[in-house]
Scaffold this motif. Structure first.
Motif, PDB file in Angstrom:
ATOM      1  N   LEU A  38       0.806  -1.217   0.000  1.00 33.34           N
ATOM      2  CA  LEU A  38       0.000   0.000   0.000  1.00 33.34           C
ATOM      3  C   LEU A  38       0.843   1.273   0.000  1.00 33.34           C
ATOM      4  O   LEU A  38       0.314   2.374   0.147  1.00 33.34           O
ATOM      5  CB  LEU A  38      -0.945  -0.006   1.212  1.00 33.34           C
ATOM      6  CG  LEU A  38      -1.940  -1.173   1.238  1.00 33.34           C
ATOM      7  CD1 LEU A  38      -2.710  -1.187   2.557  1.00 33.34           C
ATOM      8  CD2 LEU A  38      -2.880  -1.117   0.040  1.00 33.34           C
ATOM      9  N   LYS A  39       2.156   1.124  -0.167  1.00 39.87           N
ATOM     10  CA  LYS A  39       3.030   2.299  -0.250  1.00 39.87           C
ATOM     11  C   LYS A  39       2.834   3.006  -1.592  1.00 39.87           C
ATOM     12  O   LYS A  39       2.380   2.398  -2.561  1.00 39.87           O
ATOM     13  CB  LYS A  39       4.497   1.876  -0.107  1.00 39.87           C
ATOM     14  CG  LYS A  39       4.851   1.438   1.303  1.00 39.87           C
ATOM     15  CD  LYS A  39       6.172   0.726   1.396  1.00 39.87           C
ATOM     16  CE  LYS A  39       7.357   1.589   1.140  1.00 39.87           C
ATOM     17  NZ  LYS A  39       8.624   0.913   1.503  1.00 39.87           N
ATOM     18  N   GLU A  40       3.219   4.267  -1.626  1.00 38.74           N
ATOM     19  CA  GLU A  40       3.162   5.050  -2.852  1.00 38.74           C
ATOM     20  C   GLU A  40       4.137   4.476  -3.868  1.00 38.74           C
ATOM     21  O   GLU A  40       4.960   3.617  -3.553  1.00 38.74           O
ATOM     22  CB  GLU A  40       3.498   6.512  -2.527  1.00 38.74           C
ATOM     23  CG  GLU A  40       3.371   7.485  -3.677  1.00 38.74           C
ATOM     24  CD  GLU A  40       1.993   7.525  -4.330  1.00 38.74           C
ATOM     25  OE1 GLU A  40       1.729   6.652  -5.175  1.00 38.74           O
ATOM     26  OE2 GLU A  40       1.199   8.420  -3.994  1.00 38.74           O
ATOM     27  N   MET A  41       4.082   4.952  -5.091  1.00 38.45           N
ATOM     28  CA  MET A  41       4.995   4.505  -6.134  1.00 38.45           C
ATOM     29  C   MET A  41       6.435   4.852  -5.751  1.00 38.45           C
ATOM     30  O   MET A  41       6.708   5.958  -5.291  1.00 38.45           O
ATOM     31  CB  MET A  41       4.647   5.173  -7.476  1.00 38.45           C
ATOM     32  CG  MET A  41       5.394   4.587  -8.642  1.00 38.45           C
ATOM     33  SD  MET A  41       4.633   5.052 -10.211  1.00 38.45           S
ATOM     34  CE  MET A  41       5.843   6.202 -10.806  1.00 38.45           C
ATOM     35  N   TYR A  42       7.337   3.894  -5.929  1.00 38.97           N
ATOM     36  CA  TYR A  42       8.739   4.117  -5.619  1.00 38.97           C
ATOM     37  C   TYR A  42       9.363   4.918  -6.753  1.00 38.97           C
ATOM     38  O   TYR A  42       9.375   4.492  -7.908  1.00 38.97           O
ATOM     39  CB  TYR A  42       9.469   2.777  -5.446  1.00 38.97           C
ATOM     40  CG  TYR A  42      10.936   2.928  -5.171  1.00 38.97           C
ATOM     41  CD1 TYR A  42      11.388   3.761  -4.147  1.00 38.97           C
ATOM     42  CD2 TYR A  42      11.876   2.252  -5.931  1.00 38.97           C
ATOM     43  CE1 TYR A  42      12.753   3.915  -3.902  1.00 38.97           C
ATOM     44  CE2 TYR A  42      13.230   2.392  -5.683  1.00 38.97           C
ATOM     45  CZ  TYR A  42      13.655   3.227  -4.668  1.00 38.97           C
ATOM     46  OH  TYR A  42      14.992   3.377  -4.433  1.00 38.97           O
ATOM     47  N   MET A  43       9.906   6.086  -6.426  1.00 42.81           N
ATOM     48  CA  MET A  43      10.420   7.006  -7.434  1.00 42.81           C
ATOM     49  C   MET A  43      11.913   6.843  -7.696  1.00 42.81           C
ATOM     50  O   MET A  43      12.504   7.603  -8.454  1.00 42.81           O
ATOM     51  CB  MET A  43      10.086   8.446  -7.042  1.00 42.81           C
ATOM     52  CG  MET A  43       8.585   8.700  -6.880  1.00 42.81           C
ATOM     53  SD  MET A  43       7.589   8.271  -8.327  1.00 42.81           S
ATOM     54  CE  MET A  43       7.984   9.644  -9.405  1.00 42.81           C
ATOM     55  N   GLY A  44      12.551   5.857  -7.075  1.00 46.57           N
ATOM     56  CA  GLY A  44      13.945   5.528  -7.368  1.00 46.57           C
ATOM     57  C   GLY A  44      14.902   6.683  -7.137  1.00 46.57           C
ATOM     58  O   GLY A  44      14.894   7.319  -6.086  1.00 46.57           O
ATOM     59  N   ASP A  45      15.725   6.974  -8.148  1.00 44.07           N
ATOM     60  CA  ASP A  45      16.739   8.021  -8.043  1.00 44.07           C
ATOM     61  C   ASP A  45      16.136   9.406  -7.832  1.00 44.07           C
ATOM     62  O   ASP A  45      16.841  10.332  -7.434  1.00 44.07           O
ATOM     63  CB  ASP A  45      17.596   8.065  -9.315  1.00 44.07           C
ATOM     64  CG  ASP A  45      18.493   6.852  -9.476  1.00 44.07           C
ATOM     65  OD1 ASP A  45      18.534   6.003  -8.556  1.00 44.07           O
ATOM     66  OD2 ASP A  45      19.148   6.751 -10.534  1.00 44.07           O
ATOM     67  N   TRP A  46      14.857   9.537  -8.102  1.00 40.68           N
ATOM     68  CA  TRP A  46      14.214  10.845  -8.005  1.00 40.68           C
ATOM     69  C   TRP A  46      13.701  11.170  -6.605  1.00 40.68           C
ATOM     70  O   TRP A  46      13.267  12.301  -6.346  1.00 40.68           O
ATOM     71  CB  TRP A  46      13.070  10.939  -9.006  1.00 40.68           C
ATOM     72  CG  TRP A  46      13.471  10.690 -10.427  1.00 40.68           C
ATOM     73  CD1 TRP A  46      14.746  10.645 -10.936  1.00 40.68           C
ATOM     74  CD2 TRP A  46      12.601  10.441 -11.525  1.00 40.68           C
ATOM     75  NE1 TRP A  46      14.711  10.386 -12.288  1.00 40.68           N
ATOM     76  CE2 TRP A  46      13.401  10.254 -12.677  1.00 40.68           C
ATOM     77  CE3 TRP A  46      11.226  10.359 -11.657  1.00 40.68           C
ATOM     78  CZ2 TRP A  46      12.872   9.990 -13.934  1.00 40.68           C
ATOM     79  CZ3 TRP A  46      10.682  10.095 -12.913  1.00 40.68           C
ATOM     80  CH2 TRP A  46      11.509   9.922 -14.030  1.00 40.68           C
ATOM     81  N   GLU A  47      13.729  10.194  -5.716  1.00 41.49           N
ATOM     82  CA  GLU A  47      13.223  10.411  -4.351  1.00 41.49           C
ATOM     83  C   GLU A  47      13.879  11.632  -3.714  1.00 41.49           C
ATOM     84  O   GLU A  47      15.100  11.778  -3.726  1.00 41.49           O
ATOM     85  CB  GLU A  47      13.494   9.187  -3.462  1.00 41.49           C
ATOM     86  CG  GLU A  47      12.672   7.967  -3.796  1.00 41.49           C
ATOM     87  CD  GLU A  47      11.283   7.948  -3.176  1.00 41.49           C
ATOM     88  OE1 GLU A  47      11.053   8.575  -2.128  1.00 41.49           O
ATOM     89  OE2 GLU A  47      10.409   7.284  -3.764  1.00 41.49           O
ATOM     90  N   MET A  48      13.049  12.482  -3.155  1.00 43.96           N
ATOM     91  CA  MET A  48      13.422  13.685  -2.391  1.00 43.96           C
ATOM     92  C   MET A  48      14.162  14.734  -3.220  1.00 43.96           C
ATOM     93  O   MET A  48      14.819  15.605  -2.677  1.00 43.96           O
ATOM     94  CB  MET A  48      14.200  13.330  -1.121  1.00 43.96           C
ATOM     95  CG  MET A  48      13.351  12.573  -0.105  1.00 43.96           C
ATOM     96  SD  MET A  48      11.740  13.350   0.259  1.00 43.96           S
ATOM     97  CE  MET A  48      12.230  14.856   1.067  1.00 43.96           C
ATOM     98  N   GLN A  49      14.002  14.667  -4.525  1.00 43.12           N
ATOM     99  CA  GLN A  49      14.537  15.709  -5.397  1.00 43.12           C
ATOM    100  C   GLN A  49      13.363  16.528  -5.938  1.00 43.12           C
ATOM    101  O   GLN A  49      12.255  16.016  -6.100  1.00 43.12           O
ATOM    102  CB  GLN A  49      15.299  15.104  -6.572  1.00 43.12           C
ATOM    103  CG  GLN A  49      16.586  14.413  -6.192  1.00 43.12           C
ATOM    104  CD  GLN A  49      17.375  14.063  -7.445  1.00 43.12           C
ATOM    105  OE1 GLN A  49      17.650  14.909  -8.285  1.00 43.12           O
ATOM    106  NE2 GLN A  49      17.714  12.785  -7.565  1.00 43.12           N
TER     107      GLN A  49
END
Length: 181
Positions: free
Chosen positions: A79-90
């Motif tokens: 139920l987690k949000e989509m994993y944004m990979g290298d883009w996380e927290m940018q």
């Protein structure tokens, strides 16, 4: 089965930040927003109880569940949000300066994977897996505290709207979408 899908409240990150799986804090307006969500859920339930409450493993979802009176939801990482990979927290604008793939993703975000992250079909697959499993349970009413992308997947799964128009149905922070399984 009635399923009340509740999106977490606003988060405390700069506007334009890509935060997917990052466990970001809720905004300072949490109590105000959460009280509206709680009241709306109570009004929708009309005194009926929930058989089970589920939540994403991210604190922004489980915190809202606790505020709404469900301090011990069954946590599920699907139920987690989509994993944004290298883009996380940018910031999305900054990503575009260093990763040209984001421009292709903007054009086809319903199919393309983020850089070293997930694609929407992968998100849909894990949410659908959860909902397939949930359908087999003898519950009448269930709540799921989760994220915008998860609610979009739930809406597609339940036939509320087509995939090609899904994000125009994105529920606001603290909003509730009801689906029937």
């Amino acid at each position: 089965m009635e399923v009340y899908m509740i999106r977490h409240t606003s988060v405390n990150v700069p506007k334009g930040t890509c935060y997917g799986w990052t466990d970001v804090p809720t905004a300072e307006t949490f109590e105000q927003e959460a009280s509206v969500t709680k009241k709306n859920l109570e009004n929708m339930l009309q005194g009926k109880s929930l058989d089970k409450v589920f939540s994403s493993t991210l604190s922004r979802a489980s915190k809202l569940a606790a505020y709404c009176g469900y301090p011990h939801p069954k946590l599920d990482s699907r139920l987690k949000e989509m994993y944004m990979g290298d883009w996380e927290m940018q910031n999305f604008d900054d990503i575009a300066k260093t990763d040209p793939h984001i421009l292709k993703w903007y054009e086809d975000y319903m199919h393309l994977q983020t850089t070293n992250g997930e694609s929407f079909p992968q998100l849909y697959e894990r949410v659908a897996d959860f909902l397939d499993e949930l359908k087999k349970q003898p519950y009448e009413r269930v709540a799921i505290f989760a994220h915008g992308g998860v609610l979009v997947c739930g809406g597609i799964y339940a036939g509320l709207f087509p995939a090609d128009d899904a994000f125009s149905h994105l529920v606001e922070y603290g909003g509730i979408q009801v689906i029937t399984l």
